[in-house]
Design a protein around this motif. Sequence first.
Motif, PDB file in Angstrom:
ATOM      1  N   ASP A 107      48.503  37.721  60.007  1.00 32.11           N
ATOM      2  CA  ASP A 107      48.676  38.277  58.589  1.00 32.11           C
ATOM      3  C   ASP A 107      50.098  38.418  58.426  1.00 32.11           C
ATOM      4  N   GLU A 163      49.450  30.207  49.844  1.00 30.12           N
ATOM      5  CA  GLU A 163      48.260  31.067  50.501  1.00 30.12           C
ATOM      6  C   GLU A 163      49.105  32.115  51.458  1.00 30.12           C
ATOM      7  N   ASP A 203      48.816  35.755  51.614  1.00 30.11           N
ATOM      8  CA  ASP A 203      48.487  36.227  50.394  1.00 30.11           C
ATOM      9  C   ASP A 203      47.610  37.270  49.942  1.00 30.11           C
ATOM     10  N   ASN A 204      46.624  37.451  50.912  1.00 26.32           N
ATOM     11  CA  ASN A 204      45.616  38.462  50.664  1.00 26.32           C
ATOM     12  C   ASN A 204      46.106  39.879  51.405  1.00 26.32           C
ATOM     13  N   ASN A 264      48.155  43.092  51.211  1.00 25.43           N
ATOM     14  CA  ASN A 264      48.756  44.122  50.058  1.00 25.43           C
ATOM     15  C   ASN A 264      49.217  45.380  50.560  1.00 25.43           C
ATOM     16  N   LYS A 276      43.589  44.376  52.545  1.00 30.09           N
ATOM     17  CA  LYS A 276      43.241  42.880  52.267  1.00 30.09           C
ATOM     18  C   LYS A 276      42.301  42.746  51.431  1.00 30.09           C
ATOM     19  N   ASP A 277      42.565  41.948  50.467  1.00 30.18           N
ATOM     20  CA  ASP A 277      41.744  41.255  49.374  1.00 30.18           C
ATOM     21  C   ASP A 277      40.346  40.855  50.048  1.00 30.18           C
TER      22      ASP A 277
END
Length: 516
Positions: free
Chosen positions: A244, A262, A494-495, A497, A515-516
Amino acid sequence: MTMLTGITYAATPAKTLVVADALDDIITLDPGEVGEVGGIMAANQIYQTLIAPDVTDPTKIYGVLAESWTVSEDGKTFTFKMNPAAKFASGNPVTAHDAEYSLRRVVKMASRSAFLLTQLGLSAENVEERIKATDDATLVFEIGEPYAESFVLYALSSHSGGIVDSKLVQENEVDGDMGNAWLKQANSAGSGPFVLTTWTPKQSILLTRNENFWQDTPAMERIFFQHVPESAAQRLLLEKGDIDIANKLGADDHASIAGNAEVKTLDGSSGVIYYFGLNVRNEALSKPDFVKAMKYLVDYEGIEQTIGQGTIKTHQTFVPEGFLGAIDHNPYSLDIEKAKELIASSGVTTPVKLDAVVWNTPPYTDFAQAAQATMAQAGIELNLLVVDGQQWLERYRSADLDVWVGLWGPDYPDPHSNAKAFAVNSEDTPDGSSSLADRFGWDAGDISPRTMAALRENDNDLRRQMYEDIQLEHTDISPFLYMFQEVRRVAIRDNVNNLELGLTLSDDRYWKVTKD
Protein backbone atom coordinates in the motif's frame (compact mmCIF):
# COMPACT_ATOMS: atom_id res chain seq x y z
CA MET A 1 0.46 -11.22 -1.35
CA THR A 2 3.22 -13.66 -0.37
CA MET A 3 4.48 -11.76 2.65
CA LEU A 4 1.41 -12.65 4.73
CA THR A 5 -0.07 -15.89 3.48
CA GLY A 6 1.96 -17.29 0.60
CA ILE A 7 -0.88 -16.44 -1.80
CA THR A 8 -0.70 -13.61 -4.32
CA TYR A 9 -3.55 -11.10 -4.17
CA ALA A 10 -4.57 -8.48 -6.69
CA ALA A 11 -4.68 -6.05 -3.77
CA THR A 12 -3.70 -6.06 -0.13
CA PRO A 13 -6.38 -7.14 2.38
CA ALA A 14 -8.88 -4.39 3.11
CA LYS A 15 -8.01 -4.17 6.81
CA THR A 16 -4.24 -4.58 6.45
CA LEU A 17 -1.82 -1.77 5.63
CA VAL A 18 1.35 -3.03 3.94
CA VAL A 19 4.35 -0.72 4.05
CA ALA A 20 7.62 -1.31 2.20
CA ASP A 21 10.75 0.20 3.69
CA ALA A 22 14.37 -0.60 4.56
CA LEU A 23 14.28 -2.42 7.91
CA ASP A 24 17.76 -3.91 8.16
CA ASP A 25 18.99 -1.23 10.55
CA ILE A 26 16.68 -2.26 13.41
CA ILE A 27 18.33 -3.59 16.56
CA THR A 28 15.50 -3.29 19.11
CA LEU A 29 11.85 -2.27 19.51
CA ASP A 30 12.15 -1.49 23.23
CA PRO A 31 11.16 2.21 23.53
CA GLY A 32 13.80 2.62 26.22
CA GLU A 33 16.60 2.05 23.72
CA VAL A 34 15.18 2.20 20.18
CA GLY A 35 17.10 4.60 17.95
CA GLU A 36 17.17 3.27 14.40
CA VAL A 37 14.98 4.59 11.60
CA GLY A 38 12.86 1.49 11.12
CA GLY A 39 12.60 0.76 14.82
CA ILE A 40 11.32 4.23 15.64
CA MET A 41 8.82 3.99 12.80
CA ALA A 42 7.30 0.83 14.32
CA ALA A 43 7.60 1.88 17.98
CA ASN A 44 5.73 5.12 17.32
CA GLN A 45 2.64 3.09 16.38
CA ILE A 46 2.84 1.15 19.68
CA TYR A 47 3.81 3.68 22.35
CA GLN A 48 2.50 7.11 23.26
CA THR A 49 4.20 10.07 24.91
CA LEU A 50 2.99 12.60 27.45
CA ILE A 51 2.74 15.31 24.80
CA ALA A 52 3.30 15.65 21.04
CA PRO A 53 3.82 18.41 18.45
CA ASP A 54 1.11 19.19 15.91
CA VAL A 55 2.43 17.94 12.56
CA THR A 56 0.72 20.83 10.76
CA ASP A 57 2.24 23.42 13.11
CA PRO A 58 5.10 22.19 15.32
CA THR A 59 4.98 25.35 17.43
CA LYS A 60 1.79 23.88 18.89
CA ILE A 61 2.18 21.09 21.44
CA TYR A 62 -0.81 19.09 22.60
CA GLY A 63 -1.41 16.60 25.38
CA VAL A 64 -1.54 12.86 24.70
CA LEU A 65 -1.15 10.84 27.91
CA ALA A 66 -0.95 14.11 29.82
CA GLU A 67 -3.99 16.35 29.51
CA SER A 68 -2.28 19.47 30.88
CA TRP A 69 1.00 20.77 32.30
CA THR A 70 2.47 23.76 34.09
CA VAL A 71 6.01 25.12 34.38
CA SER A 72 7.51 26.71 37.49
CA GLU A 73 8.70 30.31 37.45
CA ASP A 74 12.36 29.26 37.46
CA GLY A 75 11.72 27.08 34.38
CA LYS A 76 13.07 23.92 36.03
CA THR A 77 9.96 22.03 37.18
CA PHE A 78 7.32 20.69 34.80
CA THR A 79 4.17 19.27 36.38
CA PHE A 80 1.97 17.03 34.22
CA LYS A 81 -1.61 16.03 34.91
CA MET A 82 -2.37 12.64 33.37
CA ASN A 83 -5.37 11.95 31.15
CA PRO A 84 -7.69 9.73 33.24
CA ALA A 85 -9.14 8.11 30.10
CA ALA A 86 -5.81 6.65 28.94
CA LYS A 87 -5.19 2.93 29.27
CA PHE A 88 -2.68 0.38 28.03
CA ALA A 89 -3.31 -2.48 25.63
CA SER A 90 -3.40 -4.75 28.69
CA GLY A 91 -6.37 -2.78 30.02
CA ASN A 92 -4.33 -1.29 32.87
CA PRO A 93 -4.86 2.45 33.36
CA VAL A 94 -2.02 4.78 32.40
CA THR A 95 -0.93 6.58 35.56
CA ALA A 96 1.77 9.02 36.58
CA HIS A 97 3.54 6.04 38.17
CA ASP A 98 3.85 4.44 34.72
CA ALA A 99 5.30 7.69 33.36
CA GLU A 100 7.69 7.88 36.31
CA TYR A 101 8.86 4.29 35.76
CA SER A 102 9.20 4.69 31.98
CA LEU A 103 11.24 7.90 32.00
CA ARG A 104 13.44 6.72 34.86
CA ARG A 105 13.92 3.45 32.97
CA VAL A 106 15.34 5.23 29.90
CA VAL A 107 17.93 7.01 32.03
CA LYS A 108 18.87 3.92 34.04
CA MET A 109 19.20 1.69 30.98
CA ALA A 110 21.75 4.18 29.58
CA SER A 111 21.23 3.16 25.96
CA ARG A 112 22.33 5.28 23.01
CA SER A 113 18.94 7.00 23.06
CA ALA A 114 19.12 7.95 26.73
CA PHE A 115 20.78 11.25 25.82
CA LEU A 116 17.37 12.56 24.81
CA LEU A 117 16.56 12.71 28.54
CA THR A 118 19.99 12.87 30.17
CA GLN A 119 20.72 16.06 28.22
CA LEU A 120 18.18 17.65 30.58
CA GLY A 121 20.50 17.06 33.52
CA LEU A 122 19.12 13.65 34.50
CA SER A 123 21.35 10.78 35.59
CA ALA A 124 21.01 7.36 37.20
CA GLU A 125 22.04 9.01 40.46
CA ASN A 126 19.45 11.80 40.49
CA VAL A 127 16.58 10.49 38.38
CA GLU A 128 14.54 9.19 41.32
CA GLU A 129 14.62 12.64 42.89
CA ARG A 130 13.90 14.53 39.68
CA ILE A 131 11.13 12.37 38.18
CA LYS A 132 8.37 11.68 40.70
CA ALA A 133 4.74 10.67 40.62
CA THR A 134 3.15 12.44 43.57
CA ASP A 135 -0.09 10.51 42.97
CA ASP A 136 -1.70 8.52 40.15
CA ALA A 137 -2.61 11.71 38.30
CA THR A 138 0.46 13.93 38.81
CA LEU A 139 4.00 13.65 37.46
CA VAL A 140 6.66 16.13 38.54
CA PHE A 141 9.62 16.38 36.16
CA GLU A 142 12.60 18.48 37.25
CA ILE A 143 15.49 19.43 34.96
CA GLY A 144 19.01 20.41 35.96
CA GLU A 145 18.95 24.01 34.76
CA PRO A 146 16.53 26.25 32.85
CA TYR A 147 16.32 25.58 29.12
CA ALA A 148 14.00 26.87 26.43
CA GLU A 149 10.61 25.54 27.52
CA SER A 150 9.70 24.31 24.05
CA PHE A 151 12.94 22.29 23.88
CA VAL A 152 12.11 20.38 27.08
CA LEU A 153 8.62 19.55 25.82
CA TYR A 154 9.94 18.51 22.40
CA ALA A 155 12.49 16.22 24.07
CA LEU A 156 9.71 14.54 26.05
CA SER A 157 7.74 14.09 22.83
CA SER A 158 10.57 12.09 21.22
CA HIS A 159 10.54 8.31 20.87
CA SER A 160 12.46 7.95 24.16
CA GLY A 161 9.45 9.50 25.90
CA GLY A 162 7.25 6.49 25.08
CA ILE A 163 5.40 5.33 28.20
CA VAL A 164 5.30 1.61 29.03
CA ASP A 165 2.90 -0.42 31.18
CA SER A 166 5.06 -0.62 34.30
CA LYS A 167 3.12 -3.49 35.88
CA LEU A 168 3.42 -5.65 32.78
CA VAL A 169 7.07 -4.83 32.18
CA GLN A 170 8.09 -5.48 35.77
CA GLU A 171 6.30 -8.83 35.68
CA ASN A 172 8.64 -9.78 32.84
CA GLU A 173 11.89 -8.45 34.30
CA VAL A 174 14.82 -10.89 34.34
CA ASP A 175 17.95 -10.32 36.41
CA GLY A 176 17.27 -6.61 36.80
CA ASP A 177 17.01 -5.91 33.05
CA MET A 178 13.84 -3.81 33.50
CA GLY A 179 12.06 -6.03 30.99
CA ASN A 180 14.50 -5.23 28.18
CA ALA A 181 14.89 -8.80 26.90
CA TRP A 182 11.11 -9.21 26.90
CA LEU A 183 10.44 -5.93 25.07
CA LYS A 184 13.40 -6.01 22.70
CA GLN A 185 11.90 -8.16 19.96
CA ALA A 186 8.87 -10.27 20.82
CA ASN A 187 6.52 -8.22 23.01
CA SER A 188 5.12 -4.73 23.59
CA ALA A 189 3.57 -2.86 26.51
CA GLY A 190 2.21 0.38 25.15
CA SER A 191 -0.99 2.42 25.06
CA GLY A 192 -0.81 3.21 21.35
CA PRO A 193 -3.13 2.11 18.55
CA PHE A 194 -1.19 -1.08 17.72
CA VAL A 195 0.66 -3.89 19.51
CA LEU A 196 3.64 -5.90 18.35
CA THR A 197 2.74 -9.33 17.01
CA THR A 198 5.88 -10.49 15.18
CA TRP A 199 9.26 -9.06 14.28
CA THR A 200 11.53 -11.08 12.02
CA PRO A 201 14.82 -9.13 11.85
CA LYS A 202 15.78 -7.89 8.39
CA GLN A 203 12.51 -9.23 6.99
CA SER A 204 9.30 -7.86 8.46
CA ILE A 205 7.30 -6.48 11.38
CA LEU A 206 3.63 -7.25 11.99
CA LEU A 207 1.55 -5.00 14.24
CA THR A 208 -2.02 -5.81 15.26
CA ARG A 209 -4.69 -3.32 16.29
CA ASN A 210 -4.91 -2.61 20.01
CA GLU A 211 -8.50 -3.61 20.78
CA ASN A 212 -8.28 -1.72 24.09
CA PHE A 213 -7.15 1.52 22.44
CA TRP A 214 -8.58 4.41 24.41
CA GLN A 215 -8.82 6.87 21.51
CA ASP A 216 -10.45 6.51 18.08
CA THR A 217 -10.23 2.90 16.88
CA PRO A 218 -7.91 2.54 13.86
CA ALA A 219 -9.60 1.40 10.67
CA MET A 220 -6.69 -0.95 9.94
CA GLU A 221 -6.57 -4.22 11.87
CA ARG A 222 -2.93 -4.84 10.97
CA ILE A 223 0.16 -2.99 9.77
CA PHE A 224 2.75 -5.10 7.98
CA PHE A 225 6.18 -3.55 7.44
CA GLN A 226 8.14 -5.45 4.80
CA HIS A 227 11.88 -5.10 4.25
CA VAL A 228 12.28 -4.00 0.64
CA PRO A 229 15.43 -1.85 0.36
CA GLU A 230 15.45 -1.50 -3.43
CA SER A 231 13.48 1.37 -4.94
CA ALA A 232 12.62 -0.52 -8.14
CA ALA A 233 11.32 -3.48 -6.15
CA GLN A 234 9.11 -1.19 -4.05
CA ARG A 235 7.72 0.43 -7.19
CA LEU A 236 6.86 -2.92 -8.81
CA LEU A 237 5.14 -4.15 -5.64
CA LEU A 238 3.17 -0.90 -5.40
CA GLU A 239 2.07 -1.03 -9.03
CA LYS A 240 0.97 -4.67 -8.67
CA GLY A 241 -1.02 -3.83 -5.55
CA ASP A 242 1.09 -6.05 -3.28
CA ILE A 243 1.91 -3.12 -0.98
CA ASP A 244 0.00 0.00 0.00
CA ILE A 245 2.87 2.38 0.78
CA ALA A 246 6.36 2.66 -0.72
CA ASN A 247 8.53 4.71 1.63
CA LYS A 248 11.82 4.56 -0.25
CA LEU A 249 11.20 5.28 -3.92
CA GLY A 250 14.00 7.00 -5.78
CA ALA A 251 13.37 9.89 -8.15
CA ASP A 252 13.35 7.69 -11.28
CA ASP A 253 10.71 5.41 -9.79
CA HIS A 254 8.59 8.35 -8.70
CA ALA A 255 8.76 9.57 -12.30
CA SER A 256 7.77 6.10 -13.55
CA ILE A 257 4.55 6.03 -11.54
CA ALA A 258 3.50 9.58 -12.47
CA GLY A 259 1.05 8.39 -15.10
CA ASN A 260 -0.36 5.46 -13.13
CA ALA A 261 -3.91 6.23 -11.98
CA GLU A 262 -3.79 3.45 -9.37
CA VAL A 263 -1.05 5.13 -7.33
CA LYS A 264 -0.52 8.64 -5.99
CA THR A 265 2.18 10.66 -4.29
CA LEU A 266 1.98 12.27 -0.89
CA ASP A 267 4.40 15.12 -0.13
CA GLY A 268 5.36 16.30 3.33
CA SER A 269 7.96 18.15 5.34
CA SER A 270 11.17 16.43 6.38
CA GLY A 271 14.01 17.48 8.64
CA VAL A 272 16.37 14.81 7.29
CA ILE A 273 19.82 16.11 6.32
CA TYR A 274 22.13 14.04 4.09
CA TYR A 275 25.81 14.60 4.76
CA PHE A 276 29.31 13.12 4.65
CA GLY A 277 30.92 12.80 8.08
CA LEU A 278 34.72 13.13 7.82
CA ASN A 279 36.79 11.47 10.54
CA VAL A 280 39.50 13.98 11.45
CA ARG A 281 41.57 11.20 13.02
CA ASN A 282 42.63 10.47 9.43
CA GLU A 283 45.77 12.51 8.72
CA ALA A 284 44.48 14.08 5.50
CA LEU A 285 41.08 14.83 7.04
CA SER A 286 42.75 16.57 9.98
CA LYS A 287 43.78 19.38 7.58
CA PRO A 288 41.09 22.10 7.44
CA ASP A 289 41.92 23.12 3.87
CA PHE A 290 41.70 19.51 2.70
CA VAL A 291 38.26 19.18 4.30
CA LYS A 292 37.17 22.44 2.69
CA ALA A 293 38.44 21.15 -0.66
CA MET A 294 36.14 18.13 -0.37
CA LYS A 295 33.20 20.50 0.06
CA TYR A 296 34.02 21.91 -3.39
CA LEU A 297 34.15 18.41 -4.90
CA VAL A 298 30.45 17.56 -4.81
CA ASP A 299 28.21 18.44 -7.73
CA TYR A 300 25.30 19.55 -5.56
CA GLU A 301 23.29 21.04 -8.42
CA GLY A 302 23.83 18.05 -10.68
CA ILE A 303 22.88 15.53 -8.01
CA GLU A 304 19.82 17.54 -7.03
CA GLN A 305 18.63 17.67 -10.62
CA THR A 306 19.60 14.24 -11.97
CA ILE A 307 19.42 11.99 -8.91
CA GLY A 308 17.07 13.95 -6.66
CA GLN A 309 14.53 15.12 -9.22
CA GLY A 310 12.41 16.88 -6.61
CA THR A 311 13.15 14.56 -3.66
CA ILE A 312 16.05 16.62 -2.25
CA LYS A 313 17.23 20.22 -2.19
CA THR A 314 20.71 21.57 -1.56
CA HIS A 315 21.14 22.44 2.11
CA GLN A 316 24.55 23.13 3.63
CA THR A 317 23.80 23.95 7.27
CA PHE A 318 22.76 21.78 10.21
CA VAL A 319 19.35 23.29 11.06
CA PRO A 320 16.69 22.04 8.62
CA GLU A 321 14.43 24.42 6.75
CA GLY A 322 11.24 24.88 8.76
CA PHE A 323 12.99 24.84 12.14
CA LEU A 324 13.84 27.86 14.30
CA GLY A 325 17.21 29.23 13.22
CA ALA A 326 17.24 27.79 9.69
CA ILE A 327 19.10 29.91 7.11
CA ASP A 328 19.51 29.88 3.36
CA HIS A 329 23.30 29.50 3.21
CA ASN A 330 24.79 27.28 0.51
CA PRO A 331 28.33 28.57 -0.10
CA TYR A 332 29.72 25.50 -1.86
CA SER A 333 29.39 24.32 -5.46
CA LEU A 334 31.46 22.03 -7.66
CA ASP A 335 34.79 23.78 -8.31
CA ILE A 336 37.60 21.37 -9.18
CA GLU A 337 40.29 24.05 -9.54
CA LYS A 338 39.40 25.69 -6.22
CA ALA A 339 39.56 22.27 -4.58
CA LYS A 340 43.00 21.57 -6.05
CA GLU A 341 44.29 24.89 -4.71
CA LEU A 342 43.00 24.07 -1.23
CA ILE A 343 44.53 20.59 -1.32
CA ALA A 344 47.87 22.10 -2.29
CA SER A 345 47.68 24.64 0.56
CA SER A 346 46.80 21.85 3.01
CA GLY A 347 50.14 20.15 2.36
CA VAL A 348 48.46 16.82 1.57
CA THR A 349 49.97 14.93 -1.35
CA THR A 350 47.54 13.28 -3.74
CA PRO A 351 46.34 10.74 -4.59
CA VAL A 352 44.63 10.12 -1.26
CA LYS A 353 42.50 7.02 -0.65
CA LEU A 354 39.60 7.27 1.82
CA ASP A 355 37.28 4.45 2.92
CA ALA A 356 33.66 5.59 2.72
CA VAL A 357 30.97 3.48 4.44
CA VAL A 358 27.69 3.49 2.51
CA TRP A 359 24.27 1.93 3.24
CA ASN A 360 23.34 -0.39 0.39
CA THR A 361 20.13 1.43 -0.42
CA PRO A 362 19.33 4.61 -2.34
CA PRO A 363 19.93 7.48 -2.13
CA TYR A 364 23.17 6.75 -0.25
CA THR A 365 24.71 4.66 -3.01
CA ASP A 366 23.75 7.27 -5.61
CA PHE A 367 25.26 10.14 -3.62
CA ALA A 368 28.44 8.19 -2.93
CA GLN A 369 29.00 7.19 -6.54
CA ALA A 370 28.44 10.73 -7.77
CA ALA A 371 30.88 12.16 -5.22
CA GLN A 372 33.38 9.41 -5.99
CA ALA A 373 33.49 10.54 -9.63
CA THR A 374 34.01 14.24 -8.94
CA MET A 375 36.46 13.80 -6.07
CA ALA A 376 38.63 11.58 -8.25
CA GLN A 377 39.23 14.59 -10.50
CA ALA A 378 41.20 16.22 -7.67
CA GLY A 379 43.08 13.09 -6.64
CA ILE A 380 40.77 11.90 -3.85
CA GLU A 381 39.88 8.23 -4.24
CA LEU A 382 36.74 7.23 -2.37
CA ASN A 383 36.77 3.49 -1.71
CA LEU A 384 33.07 2.74 -1.30
CA LEU A 385 32.33 0.09 1.32
CA VAL A 386 28.68 -0.72 0.61
CA VAL A 387 27.09 -2.59 3.53
CA ASP A 388 23.69 -3.38 5.05
CA GLY A 389 21.99 -1.06 7.53
CA GLN A 390 23.30 -2.69 10.72
CA GLN A 391 26.92 -2.74 9.51
CA TRP A 392 26.54 0.84 8.31
CA LEU A 393 25.47 1.94 11.80
CA GLU A 394 28.07 -0.18 13.58
CA ARG A 395 30.93 1.33 11.58
CA TYR A 396 29.55 4.82 12.20
CA ARG A 397 29.05 4.33 15.93
CA SER A 398 32.54 2.89 16.38
CA ALA A 399 34.09 5.60 14.13
CA ASP A 400 35.74 2.75 12.22
CA LEU A 401 35.88 4.64 8.93
CA ASP A 402 37.29 7.66 7.13
CA VAL A 403 34.04 8.90 5.61
CA TRP A 404 30.43 8.10 6.50
CA VAL A 405 27.77 8.64 3.87
CA GLY A 406 24.77 9.17 6.07
CA LEU A 407 21.84 11.18 7.29
CA TRP A 408 20.69 12.91 10.43
CA GLY A 409 17.01 13.04 11.23
CA PRO A 410 15.97 15.21 14.18
CA ASP A 411 14.46 13.40 17.14
CA TYR A 412 12.15 16.36 17.84
CA PRO A 413 11.35 19.62 15.98
CA ASP A 414 13.76 21.87 17.87
CA PRO A 415 17.10 23.12 16.48
CA HIS A 416 19.00 21.62 19.40
CA SER A 417 18.26 18.11 18.12
CA ASN A 418 20.68 18.87 15.27
CA ALA A 419 22.83 21.51 16.96
CA LYS A 420 23.78 19.18 19.81
CA ALA A 421 24.71 16.45 17.36
CA PHE A 422 26.91 18.49 15.04
CA ALA A 423 28.22 21.36 17.18
CA VAL A 424 28.54 20.34 20.85
CA ASN A 425 31.38 18.39 22.45
CA SER A 426 30.72 16.10 25.39
CA GLU A 427 32.51 18.27 27.95
CA ASP A 428 29.91 21.02 27.42
CA THR A 429 26.86 18.82 27.95
CA PRO A 430 25.25 18.33 31.38
CA ASP A 431 25.37 14.55 31.02
CA GLY A 432 28.73 14.21 29.24
CA SER A 433 27.06 12.47 26.31
CA SER A 434 29.01 12.34 23.08
CA SER A 435 27.88 13.78 19.76
CA LEU A 436 28.68 13.46 16.09
CA ALA A 437 31.39 16.07 16.63
CA ASP A 438 33.02 13.74 19.17
CA ARG A 439 32.40 10.66 17.05
CA PHE A 440 34.25 12.15 14.10
CA GLY A 441 37.04 13.43 16.36
CA TRP A 442 36.34 17.16 16.01
CA ASP A 443 36.91 19.79 18.69
CA ALA A 444 34.24 22.41 18.01
CA GLY A 445 36.03 25.08 20.04
CA ASP A 446 33.89 27.96 21.26
CA ILE A 447 31.05 26.88 18.95
CA SER A 448 30.23 24.17 21.49
CA PRO A 449 29.51 26.41 24.53
CA ARG A 450 27.82 28.97 22.28
CA THR A 451 25.46 26.27 21.06
CA MET A 452 24.61 25.30 24.63
CA ALA A 453 23.99 28.98 25.42
CA ALA A 454 21.44 29.09 22.58
CA LEU A 455 19.65 26.16 24.23
CA ARG A 456 19.24 28.16 27.45
CA GLU A 457 17.80 31.21 25.70
CA ASN A 458 14.02 31.56 26.05
CA ASP A 459 13.70 34.64 23.81
CA ASN A 460 12.99 33.07 20.41
CA ASP A 461 14.32 36.00 18.42
CA LEU A 462 17.64 35.96 20.27
CA ARG A 463 17.79 32.18 20.10
CA ARG A 464 17.17 32.27 16.34
CA GLN A 465 20.00 34.75 15.80
CA MET A 466 22.40 32.66 17.89
CA TYR A 467 21.78 29.58 15.74
CA GLU A 468 22.11 31.58 12.53
CA ASP A 469 25.49 33.00 13.58
CA ILE A 470 26.78 29.60 14.70
CA GLN A 471 25.85 27.93 11.41
CA LEU A 472 27.60 30.54 9.26
CA GLU A 473 30.85 29.59 10.98
CA HIS A 474 30.16 25.89 11.45
CA THR A 475 29.48 25.11 7.78
CA ASP A 476 32.97 26.36 6.85
CA ILE A 477 35.12 24.87 9.60
CA SER A 478 33.42 21.61 10.63
CA PRO A 479 34.24 18.16 9.19
CA PHE A 480 30.63 17.78 8.08
CA LEU A 481 29.97 18.02 4.37
CA TYR A 482 26.30 18.93 4.30
CA MET A 483 24.63 18.22 0.97
CA PHE A 484 20.85 18.02 0.96
CA GLN A 485 17.64 18.22 2.91
CA GLU A 486 15.08 15.59 2.05
CA VAL A 487 11.86 16.65 0.35
CA ARG A 488 9.53 14.01 1.72
CA ARG A 489 7.69 12.09 -0.97
CA VAL A 490 5.83 8.85 -0.33
CA ALA A 491 4.06 6.76 -2.96
CA ILE A 492 0.77 5.11 -1.98
CA ARG A 493 -2.05 3.19 -3.62
CA ASP A 494 -4.93 5.33 -4.79
CA ASN A 495 -7.35 3.78 -2.26
CA VAL A 496 -5.20 4.73 0.76
CA ASN A 497 -6.38 7.84 2.59
CA ASN A 498 -5.57 9.90 5.68
CA LEU A 499 -1.90 8.97 5.99
CA GLU A 500 -0.32 11.66 8.19
CA LEU A 501 3.37 12.22 7.53
CA GLY A 502 5.38 13.18 10.59
CA LEU A 503 7.74 16.08 11.15
CA THR A 504 10.74 14.12 12.32
CA LEU A 505 12.54 10.87 11.71
CA SER A 506 10.10 7.96 11.34
CA ASP A 507 7.17 9.86 12.86
CA ASP A 508 4.47 8.93 10.33
CA ARG A 509 1.07 8.28 11.89
CA TYR A 510 -0.45 5.16 10.33
CA TRP A 511 -3.31 4.78 12.77
CA LYS A 512 -5.47 7.29 10.91
CA VAL A 513 -5.24 5.48 7.56
CA THR A 514 -8.38 4.26 5.84
CA LYS A 515 -8.90 2.42 2.56
CA ASP A 516 -11.65 2.93 0.02
